[in-house]
Every structure is written in C-alpha cells, then in structure tokens.
Design an enzyme around this catalytic site. Structure first.
Site, short mmCIF file in Angstrom:
data_model
loop_
_atom_site.label_atom_id
_atom_site.label_comp_id
_atom_site.label_asym_id
_atom_site.label_seq_id
_atom_site.Cartn_x
_atom_site.Cartn_y
_atom_site.Cartn_z
N GLY A 196 2.48 3.64 1.67
CA GLY A 196 3.01 3.81 3.01
C GLY A 196 3.41 5.23 3.34
O GLY A 196 3.45 5.62 4.51
N ARG A 197 3.72 6.03 2.33
CA ARG A 197 4.03 7.44 2.57
C ARG A 197 3.52 8.32 1.44
O ARG A 197 4.00 9.42 1.22
CB ARG A 197 5.53 7.66 2.77
CG ARG A 197 6.37 7.21 1.62
CD ARG A 197 7.79 7.00 2.08
NE ARG A 197 8.56 6.37 1.03
CZ ARG A 197 9.52 6.97 0.36
NH1 ARG A 197 9.84 8.21 0.62
NH2 ARG A 197 10.19 6.34 -0.57
N ASP A 205 7.45 5.56 -9.30
CA ASP A 205 8.23 5.32 -8.09
C ASP A 205 9.73 5.38 -8.35
O ASP A 205 10.38 4.36 -8.57
CB ASP A 205 7.85 3.98 -7.44
CG ASP A 205 6.45 4.01 -6.86
OD1 ASP A 205 5.97 5.10 -6.54
OD2 ASP A 205 5.84 2.94 -6.71
N ARG A 251 3.02 14.47 -6.87
CA ARG A 251 3.06 13.70 -8.10
C ARG A 251 1.70 13.73 -8.81
O ARG A 251 0.66 13.81 -8.16
CB ARG A 251 3.44 12.24 -7.81
CG ARG A 251 4.69 12.09 -6.96
CD ARG A 251 5.22 10.68 -6.97
NE ARG A 251 4.33 9.70 -6.38
CZ ARG A 251 4.66 8.42 -6.19
NH1 ARG A 251 5.85 7.99 -6.57
NH2 ARG A 251 3.82 7.57 -5.62
N GLY A 287 6.11 7.49 7.27
CA GLY A 287 5.35 8.14 6.21
C GLY A 287 5.97 9.39 5.65
O GLY A 287 5.38 10.07 4.81
N ARG A 324 -1.65 0.06 -9.62
CA ARG A 324 -0.48 -0.75 -9.94
C ARG A 324 -0.88 -2.21 -10.20
O ARG A 324 -2.00 -2.61 -9.90
CB ARG A 324 0.51 -0.71 -8.77
CG ARG A 324 0.98 0.71 -8.45
CD ARG A 324 0.79 1.01 -6.95
NE ARG A 324 1.10 2.41 -6.64
CZ ARG A 324 2.33 2.90 -6.52
NH1 ARG A 324 3.37 2.11 -6.67
NH2 ARG A 324 2.52 4.17 -6.26
N ASP A 340 4.55 -4.00 -7.29
CA ASP A 340 3.84 -2.84 -6.76
C ASP A 340 4.39 -1.54 -7.32
O ASP A 340 3.81 -0.47 -7.09
CB ASP A 340 3.90 -2.81 -5.23
CG ASP A 340 5.33 -2.82 -4.70
OD1 ASP A 340 6.04 -3.81 -4.96
OD2 ASP A 340 5.75 -1.85 -4.04
N GLY A 388 0.80 -1.22 0.00
CA GLY A 388 0.00 0.00 0.00
C GLY A 388 0.83 1.27 0.00
O GLY A 388 2.06 1.25 0.04
N LYS A 399 3.82 12.70 -1.71
CA LYS A 399 4.72 11.63 -1.26
C LYS A 399 5.59 12.18 -0.13
O LYS A 399 6.41 13.05 -0.35
CB LYS A 399 5.59 11.13 -2.41
CG LYS A 399 6.44 9.92 -2.05
CD LYS A 399 7.12 9.35 -3.27
CE LYS A 399 7.93 8.11 -2.92
NZ LYS A 399 8.57 7.51 -4.12
#
Length: 565
Positions: free
Chosen positions: A147-148, A325, A238, A181, A245, A315, A145, A168
């Site tokens: 996470g941050r 990412d 972003r 996070g 994903r 992911d 998931g 992010k």
C-alpha cells in the site's frame, strides 16, 4: 487452523508450559554475515534486473488507482514525486556495500536523494507494487498488497547475490486502499534504525539503505482518536533478496479458480531464484520445510533479545525467514511476558512477547494450507512438516539459552527460576542477561553479596531487600552450575558476551532521536546507528543507552505505538 492443532501440542510438549518466558539461539553469527565496506560503483552505473516483473504475471492496468487486482502478482506503478527538495537524513554503509555501491554516492550524489525518495525514477528502474493478502489479528483481510511500498527493481551483484530495492512511503499504489501511500518521519526513523540494529544483532532481517526526508508534510492520526496532525514525510529504502510474504501465496489460494495458478507460478519462481538447491522431486515440500525451519529459528532469535514485532500478521511474514515490516515493534525492557508494543493489540494481546512462537506456528499453518489447497503440498505431508516446528524451536531455543547462561546444556527448570525473579522485580531483560558474565568470572570466588552488575540492575528496578535475597540465592545456585560445567570459565564468559547484547534499540531512545529529527537535528539518529553497529561490545561513555525507559515514557507514544505511520 486444523492443520496447526497437532503441531501446537508438540510445541507445548517439547518446551513445557514455561516456554513463553524464555528463548534464543547460541551464536551471534547468521547466514547474513557482517559485510566489509569496500569502494564500489556509482549509482548511475548500477544495472537493474527485473526478474519478478518479467517472469511473473502482472496487472494489465498500470498506475496507482486504488482497485482490486486479479490474475496478477504485481502492478506497475510510479512514485508520487515530492513537491519539495528531498534530503538524505541517514544511510547505512553496510547496506550500500550489499549493492556494491560506493558509500560516497549516499552523501554526494545529487541523484541519490531524488531516486530514493521517489522524486526521480532513474534509467533502468521499473517500479512495481506486490499484490498479496493476509490474516490480520487472526482474521482473513482479503487483498492488502504494497500500500505504500514499491520496488524499483533488483540488483544482482558480482557474487550473484540478488537484492530487491524497495521504497517505503513514496506514494500511492493500487493497494493503498483509503491511505495516501506516504510515510512519516517518526515511523521511518524507527524502521531504518531497527532494520540495521537487527542485522548487527545477528538476526535475519530486511535491510535499510537510506532514510530520506521528502520535504513534504503528511497528515496522520497517530492513535486513531481523531487528533490528526501534519507531520514530516520520509522514505526508507529497504533491501531484501525478496519481499515475497506468506500472504502472497494466500491471496490466490483463497480466491480460488483461475487465480490458483498464480501460487504455482510464484512457487516455481521462488525455487528458481531463492531455493535453487530444492529444484526437482518434492521441491515444494522442501521449500515449505525450509520456511518452517527458518521461521522457528527466527522467532527464537527474537525471543532471545526480547524483540516483539507487534504485528505478526501473515502478510508480515517473509518466505525467506527475515524480520520484515517494522511498525509498532519494541524490545522487552521491564520484564513482562505479556508486553505488546502495539496499542491495537491490547484487547487480546495476540502478538505479545510470550505468544510470538505460537503465532508464527499459526501463520505457518496458514501458508501450508494455501500451498495444499492449490495442489503444491499433500495435506498429510504438510502436517508432518509443520510438526517439525516444535522440535526445531526447542533445539534452537535450548542452544540459544545455554549460550546466554554460558553453559554447555540448557536447564529449563533453572532458567524458569530466573524468569520468575525477573518478572516479579520487573528487571530489564537486556541488562540482566548482560550482567551474568560477571557472575561467570566470579564462579570460583566466595559470593556473599550480589555482584555489582546485577546489583545495579536490581537497584534500577527498585527491588526490595527480600527480593535481593532471593536473587542472591539464585546466583549461588548459578555459580555451582558454572563450576560443574565442562566449558572453561573464560570461554563461558566470552560466549555470554557474544550472545547477550549490551545495547538494544530502546523505544525511548528512538523517540528522542525522532523529536530531535523533527527539529532538524539528525545527530541522535546517527549516534544510535553507530552505537548499534556493535551491540555486543562495551562502548566507553555509552551507559546512557543502557538505561531503562523512564516510567513517565513507559506507555502509549513511546513504549507502545499504533500502526499509524
């Protein structure tokens, strides 16, 4: 894994054993074309849409308490406000134009830094974190998931384009596990710059609107060796049409039971909003085919400019075929097909340059398996679709490489000769290919010594006289191929200069910008952003940006990084 076996064979058969040493598609334009900035609206005038959280099942519990989330594709969360005043470090005017946002809002609006650092949630924003799983380094990791990361909502523009806006580093979510996070300045600068650099290279990517310093400190162990340091915090904003994903489908499929319905609901949502042309009979098959095709073309784009993602877990694979990412990424400089920029990847080199095409295929097989297991895809049909990956890859790669050489047709045998020379001499990939258009323009001359561009590349690499002699023989063979090609000479050279960038985001340049920013000087970050807006143009006085990473910086900390961010 079984689903991927036949496709792997086809990839090898179509491309040959030396495929790993080459790649790239033939024109620099993509469906994500360059936007022209125009005066737009104020931040307070943006109308936020929330299709993801209104049309899909959500977590019954709200807030950032770390937990396993079942029966939901997202959790509603709130950013953790910074204790100090946030400040804008940089912004992308091209990304602002995507939202039809007046660029001056990025620099003069009091709300901008607060909203895009997570200090303030503006009216209309409804933050949420997405729930997904993934295979990490080939092993199922369960729930991962955002996470941050947390999305603020979606902006639908006047031309009906949908952009999900995501922060992010703005605080904890249910998926933060044992982390905080947050994100640090060094990793945020890298993600901001590379997102925009990839766009300007013509490669599909998520975008970066802004980079905002939080004013807070963040503790990080950069190399996971117990050396924890207090670093400056930052948040990247972003943008993407969607951040769904492969792992968003995998998690409910692997959990099974009632959870499998989530995968179908999500597939219908993606078709409604992002694969509209496929709605109707065989819509799931068509969606999977599109994902396979786009992913194959994407990895060809990466290989063509020497981009190494570093963490190609499922992911970190976008359903829309976007680069997503930016962690321990790197661009291939001293040519080595085994290069990986991720220190965590060193034992097995799973995600190194040469392995990226095969890893993307493996990831696609996991997505196909997930879709098949929940009844959205027939297994045999899924295998048939997956088998098209190799052909798509070969076709796109041949076209890309032909453009890099300025030729009508790609010759694998000839290209492998250059790859071997580059590998033996460890020449810089970008500078080597950029210098080839000079040879093209000299194709009717008698060449008795290396053209100046290649000579400089070899000098920087420290090539021996014997090695230079082998390069000269290759140049003469190349000269003959150029003469025999039906494309006019100037068209050949123009194609090359539009395919082979002059500038890439080198990790040591990132590091210099990071070190300056940590001292409060953001000019190197701005200079890099400006340079990378025109990567295919020769820019006066910018030769320093073409220099290969100094040997003393060519290792962990610069050319190689961890996932700590």
């Amino acid at each position: 894994d079984a689903m991927a076996t036949a496709a792997f064979r086809r990839v090898r058969g179509a491309l040959g054993s030396d495929f790993r040493k080459e790649k790239r598609r033939a024109t620099t334009t993509t469906t994500m074309a360059m936007e022209t900035f125009r005066k737009g609206r104020k931040l307070c005038d943006i109308e936020w849409d929330h299709s993801f959280i209104t049309q899909l099942p959500g977590d019954k519990e709200e807030g950032g308490r770390t937990r396993q989330v079942h029966g939901a594709l997202f959790s509603r969360v709130e950013p953790t406000p910074s204790g100090n005043a946030p400040y804008v470090i940089a912004h992308s005017r091209e990304a602002a134009a995507l939202l039809e946002l007046d660029e001056t809002e990025c620099t003069t609006s009091d709300d901008f830094a607060k909203a895009f650092s997570g200090k303030t949630v503006l009216s209309g924003m409804k933050p949420f974190a997405q729930n997904y799983g993934g295979h990490q380094f080939g092993h199922w990791a369960g729930q991962l998931g955002d996470g941050r990361a947390m999305s603020l909502g979606e902006v639908v523009t006047s031309d009906k384009q949908r952009w999900e806006v995501q922060l992010k580093g703005a605080g904890m979510t249910p998926y933060s596990r044992s982390a905080d996070g947050r994100a640090v300045l060094r990793s945020s600068i890298r993600e901001f710059l590379c997102s925009e650099a990839m766009f300007h290279l013509g490669i599909p990517t998520t975008r970066a609107l802004s980079l905002v310093g939080t004013g807070d400190g963040v503790y990080r162990d950069m190399f996971y060796n117990g050396n924890v340091k207090l670093e400056k915090g930052a948040v990247v904003c972003r943008l993407a049409p969607s951040f769904v994903r492969f792992g968003t489908f995998q998690l409910p499929a692997i959990r099974g039971g009632d959870e499998t319905e989530l995968a179908k609901v999500l597939a219908d949502y993606m078709i409604d909003h992002h694969f509209e042309d496929f709605k109707g009979p065989e819509q799931y098959e068509k969606m999977y085919q599109k994902v396979v095709t786009d992913s194959a073309k994407l990895v060809v784009d990466w290989q063509g400019v020497g981009f190494v993602h570093g963490v190609l877990n499922t992911d970190n694979m976008s359903l829309l075929g976007l680069t997503i990412d930016y962690g321990p990424f790197g661009f291939l400089e001293r040519f080595d097909v085994n290069y990986t920029p991720n220190t965590t990847d060193i034992p097995g080199y799973r995600y190194c340059y040469k392995n990226q095409p095969q890893v993307v295929l493996w990831n696609l097989a996991q997505l196909g398996s997930a879709l098949a297991s929940v009844g959205l895809l027939d297994v045999d049909k899924g295998q048939e679709i997956l088998d098209t990956y190799g052909e798509t890859l070969a076709e796109a790669y041949g076209k890309k490489m032909a453009g890099k050489y300025g030729l009508t047709k790609y010759s694998q045998e000839f290209s492998v000769k250059l790859m071997k020379l580059m590998s033996e001499c460890k020449t810089d990939m970008t500078n080597t290919f950029r210098s080839l258009s000079q040879v093209t323009r000299m194709q009717n001359d008698e060449i008795t010594e290396l053209p100046s561009g290649l000579a400089s590349v070899l000098e920087e690499a420290g090539a021996s006289e014997d090695q230079k002699g082998m390069w000269l023989e290759w140049v003469k063979e190349y000269q003959q191929m150029l003469k025999e090609d039906p494309m006019p000479m100037e068209e050949q050279a123009k194609l090359q200069d539009a395919t082979n960038p002059s500038y890439i985001l080198r990790n040591h340049l990132c590091q210099e910008a990071i070190e300056a920013a940590e001292d409060g000087d953001f000019e190197p970050t701005h200079a890099l952003l400006d340079l990378l807006r025109k990567p295919y143009d020769e820019q006066e006085g910018k030769d320093k940006y073409k220099k290969v990473v100094p040997k003393e910086m060519d290792g962990p900390g610069v050319s190689m990084l961890s996932c700590s961010s």
